[in-house]
Design a protein around this motif. Sequence first.
Motif, PDB file in Angstrom:
ATOM      1  N   GLU A   1      29.674  35.844  41.245  1.00 52.08           N
ATOM      2  CA  GLU A   1      29.160  34.879  42.218  1.00 52.08           C
ATOM      3  C   GLU A   1      29.794  33.506  42.028  1.00 52.08           C
ATOM      4  O   GLU A   1      30.031  32.783  43.002  1.00 52.08           O
ATOM      5  N   ALA A   2      30.065  33.135  40.777  1.00 51.04           N
ATOM      6  CA  ALA A   2      30.755  31.862  40.542  1.00 51.04           C
ATOM      7  C   ALA A   2      32.153  31.895  41.156  1.00 51.04           C
ATOM      8  O   ALA A   2      32.608  30.906  41.755  1.00 51.04           O
ATOM      9  N   ALA A   3      32.835  33.030  41.021  1.00 51.32           N
ATOM     10  CA  ALA A   3      34.154  33.177  41.649  1.00 51.32           C
ATOM     11  C   ALA A   3      34.035  33.087  43.162  1.00 51.32           C
ATOM     12  O   ALA A   3      34.858  32.443  43.821  1.00 51.32           O
ATOM     13  N   ARG A   4      33.013  33.725  43.710  1.00 47.33           N
ATOM     14  CA  ARG A   4      32.795  33.704  45.169  1.00 47.33           C
ATOM     15  C   ARG A   4      32.506  32.291  45.658  1.00 47.33           C
ATOM     16  O   ARG A   4      32.855  31.930  46.789  1.00 47.33           O
ATOM     17  N   ASP A   5      31.887  31.466  44.806  1.00 44.36           N
ATOM     18  CA  ASP A   5      31.560  30.082  45.174  1.00 44.36           C
ATOM     19  C   ASP A   5      32.763  29.144  45.061  1.00 44.36           C
ATOM     20  O   ASP A   5      32.635  27.955  45.349  1.00 44.36           O
ATOM     21  N   GLY A   6      33.900  29.668  44.602  1.00 45.36           N
ATOM     22  CA  GLY A   6      35.109  28.846  44.528  1.00 45.36           C
ATOM     23  C   GLY A   6      35.446  28.332  43.147  1.00 45.36           C
ATOM     24  O   GLY A   6      36.382  27.525  43.002  1.00 45.36           O
ATOM     25  N   CYS A   7      34.711  28.770  42.131  1.00 42.45           N
ATOM     26  CA  CYS A   7      35.033  28.336  40.770  1.00 42.45           C
ATOM     27  C   CYS A   7      36.355  28.947  40.313  1.00 42.45           C
ATOM     28  O   CYS A   7      36.742  30.019  40.769  1.00 42.45           O
TER      29      CYS A   7
ATOM     30  N   LEU B   1      38.783  30.544  37.154  1.00 41.06           N
ATOM     31  CA  LEU B   1      38.501  31.584  36.179  1.00 41.06           C
ATOM     32  C   LEU B   1      37.726  31.046  34.974  1.00 41.06           C
ATOM     33  O   LEU B   1      36.699  31.614  34.581  1.00 41.06           O
ATOM     34  N   ALA B   2      38.202  29.959  34.368  1.00 40.68           N
ATOM     35  CA  ALA B   2      37.549  29.416  33.181  1.00 40.68           C
ATOM     36  C   ALA B   2      36.118  28.967  33.491  1.00 40.68           C
ATOM     37  O   ALA B   2      35.204  29.155  32.678  1.00 40.68           O
ATOM     38  N   GLU B   3      35.897  28.390  34.669  1.00 42.69           N
ATOM     39  CA  GLU B   3      34.564  27.938  35.055  1.00 42.69           C
ATOM     40  C   GLU B   3      33.617  29.119  35.248  1.00 42.69           C
ATOM     41  O   GLU B   3      32.438  29.062  34.862  1.00 42.69           O
TER      42      GLU B   3
ATOM     43  N   GLN C   1      33.777  42.390  30.393  1.00 41.53           N
ATOM     44  CA  GLN C   1      34.917  42.257  31.302  1.00 41.53           C
ATOM     45  C   GLN C   1      34.478  42.658  32.703  1.00 41.53           C
ATOM     46  O   GLN C   1      33.816  43.681  32.875  1.00 41.53           O
ATOM     47  N   VAL C   2      34.853  41.858  33.683  1.00 44.05           N
ATOM     48  CA  VAL C   2      34.516  42.173  35.068  1.00 44.05           C
ATOM     49  C   VAL C   2      35.629  41.674  35.982  1.00 44.05           C
ATOM     50  O   VAL C   2      36.188  40.597  35.766  1.00 44.05           O
ATOM     51  N   GLU C   3      35.973  42.482  36.969  1.00 43.51           N
ATOM     52  CA  GLU C   3      36.970  42.097  37.969  1.00 43.51           C
ATOM     53  C   GLU C   3      36.270  41.286  39.050  1.00 43.51           C
ATOM     54  O   GLU C   3      35.328  41.771  39.696  1.00 43.51           O
ATOM     55  N   ALA C   4      36.688  40.039  39.233  1.00 49.18           N
ATOM     56  CA  ALA C   4      36.053  39.150  40.207  1.00 49.18           C
ATOM     57  C   ALA C   4      37.091  38.662  41.205  1.00 49.18           C
ATOM     58  O   ALA C   4      38.281  38.570  40.896  1.00 49.18           O
ATOM     59  N   VAL C   5      36.627  38.344  42.407  1.00 46.60           N
ATOM     60  CA  VAL C   5      37.514  37.898  43.477  1.00 46.60           C
ATOM     61  C   VAL C   5      37.475  36.375  43.554  1.00 46.60           C
ATOM     62  O   VAL C   5      36.448  35.787  43.916  1.00 46.60           O
ATOM     63  N   PHE C   6      38.589  35.736  43.185  1.00 45.48           N
ATOM     64  CA  PHE C   6      38.722  34.283  43.239  1.00 45.48           C
ATOM     65  C   PHE C   6      39.507  33.885  44.489  1.00 45.48           C
ATOM     66  O   PHE C   6      39.997  34.751  45.229  1.00 45.48           O
ATOM     67  N   ASP C   7      39.612  32.588  44.710  1.00 46.71           N
ATOM     68  CA  ASP C   7      40.337  32.107  45.881  1.00 46.71           C
ATOM     69  C   ASP C   7      41.796  32.532  45.871  1.00 46.71           C
ATOM     70  O   ASP C   7      42.414  32.685  46.926  1.00 46.71           O
ATOM     71  N   ASP C   8      42.367  32.728  44.661  1.00 48.54           N
ATOM     72  CA  ASP C   8      43.775  33.113  44.577  1.00 48.54           C
ATOM     73  C   ASP C   8      43.960  34.596  44.299  1.00 48.54           C
ATOM     74  O   ASP C   8      45.021  35.040  43.900  1.00 48.54           O
ATOM     75  N   GLY C   9      42.907  35.391  44.505  1.00 47.81           N
ATOM     76  CA  GLY C   9      43.024  36.827  44.362  1.00 47.81           C
ATOM     77  C   GLY C   9      42.081  37.392  43.313  1.00 47.81           C
ATOM     78  O   GLY C   9      41.311  36.677  42.666  1.00 47.81           O
ATOM     79  N   SER C  10      42.146  38.701  43.135  1.00 49.46           N
ATOM     80  CA  SER C  10      41.298  39.396  42.177  1.00 49.46           C
ATOM     81  C   SER C  10      41.836  39.209  40.770  1.00 49.46           C
ATOM     82  O   SER C  10      43.033  39.383  40.524  1.00 49.46           O
TER      83      SER C  10
ATOM     84  N   PRO D   1      49.780  41.122  28.066  1.00 47.41           N
ATOM     85  CA  PRO D   1      48.609  41.363  27.211  1.00 47.41           C
ATOM     86  C   PRO D   1      47.344  41.600  28.029  1.00 47.41           C
ATOM     87  O   PRO D   1      47.182  41.073  29.135  1.00 47.41           O
ATOM     88  N   ALA D   2      46.438  42.398  27.490  1.00 43.97           N
ATOM     89  CA  ALA D   2      45.169  42.703  28.146  1.00 43.97           C
ATOM     90  C   ALA D   2      44.409  41.416  28.453  1.00 43.97           C
ATOM     91  O   ALA D   2      44.314  40.522  27.622  1.00 43.97           O
ATOM     92  N   GLY D   3      43.868  41.343  29.665  1.00 45.80           N
ATOM     93  CA  GLY D   3      43.083  40.183  30.081  1.00 45.80           C
ATOM     94  C   GLY D   3      43.881  39.083  30.733  1.00 45.80           C
ATOM     95  O   GLY D   3      43.311  38.160  31.301  1.00 45.80           O
ATOM     96  N   SER D   4      45.213  39.167  30.666  1.00 45.70           N
ATOM     97  CA  SER D   4      46.036  38.133  31.296  1.00 45.70           C
ATOM     98  C   SER D   4      46.421  38.579  32.707  1.00 45.70           C
ATOM     99  O   SER D   4      46.054  39.674  33.159  1.00 45.70           O
ATOM    100  N   SER D   5      47.145  37.742  33.412  1.00 43.63           N
ATOM    101  CA  SER D   5      47.528  38.058  34.785  1.00 43.63           C
ATOM    102  C   SER D   5      48.858  37.405  35.114  1.00 43.63           C
ATOM    103  O   SER D   5      49.352  36.549  34.375  1.00 43.63           O
ATOM    104  N   VAL D   6      49.428  37.830  36.231  1.00 46.08           N
ATOM    105  CA  VAL D   6      50.662  37.237  36.745  1.00 46.08           C
ATOM    106  C   VAL D   6      50.374  36.682  38.129  1.00 46.08           C
ATOM    107  O   VAL D   6      49.769  37.364  38.967  1.00 46.08           O
ATOM    108  N   ARG D   7      50.784  35.451  38.355  1.00 48.52           N
ATOM    109  CA  ARG D   7      50.542  34.775  39.635  1.00 48.52           C
ATOM    110  C   ARG D   7      51.838  34.753  40.442  1.00 48.52           C
ATOM    111  O   ARG D   7      52.902  34.396  39.926  1.00 48.52           O
ATOM    112  N   PHE D   8      51.731  35.137  41.708  1.00 42.93           N
ATOM    113  CA  PHE D   8      52.868  35.126  42.625  1.00 42.93           C
ATOM    114  C   PHE D   8      52.621  34.025  43.664  1.00 42.93           C
ATOM    115  O   PHE D   8      51.649  34.089  44.424  1.00 42.93           O
TER     116      PHE D   8
END
Length: 242
Positions: A45-51, A53-55, A81-90, A172-179
């Motif tokens: 829900e925090a991700a859905r509200d626009g926060c 990742l760290a927030e 661990q949970v997959e959340a949908v942020f403004d810049d993607g999952s 590494p596990a838990g990291s991501s790549v931004r395009f």
Amino acid sequence: MRLGPTERDRLLIFGTAELARARRARGLRLNVPEATALIADTVCEAARDGCRLAEAIEAGRAVLGPDDVLPGVAEVLTEIQVEAVFDDGSRLAVVPAPLGPGTGQGPGAVLPAGPEQHTDAAYAARPPALSLTVRNTADVPVSVTSHFHFFEANPRLSFDRAAAYGMRLAVPAGSSVRFDPGGTAEVGLVPLGGERVAIGFAGLVDGPLDAPGAREEALRRAAACGYLGAGPRSGQREEGEA
């Protein structure tokens, strides 16, 4: 209304979190599934509200403490661990010590890795099995997390989907790549391990990756849904690209 596996999982988290909230309001202490769902739902829900990742992770860490759960739960829940949908993607949100620091000696405790175990640094140093050029044709950034089935990544990412089938990012596990929007990047991929079953993600597979006909059916679904790089011209320039 037809829901995919990802939506069903999200509703399961939400329903369990609502049960946890109701029981907590009655003064009851939560068990492992209830605490896990409540924290995961708070992050989503925090991700859905626009926060960012760290927030969102900090919001999840703030919702419960050791006194809110049954004895032993704090020692079991060392990470969520949970997959959340942020403004810049999952993105994969990893919540460490979600109930605050425990003793670390109870059932389910996570002990320091010995020299024979793999560290993140050693894991990240593994050479990729495949390198692909990826172009983000969307007008917004797209992030892909470490263990996402790369074949099913955002449909506006243009790359050879057939080559990426059964693969994930070599990070590494838990990291991501931004395009970045309109940008092109070279990424390394490695095969998904374990039992090689892809459930959820974008719903293009939802089963064993190596089952007879699974790859062909996934490519057909991807092409039908407009995923770039999945059609018969895979590997060539997609329509609309320079």
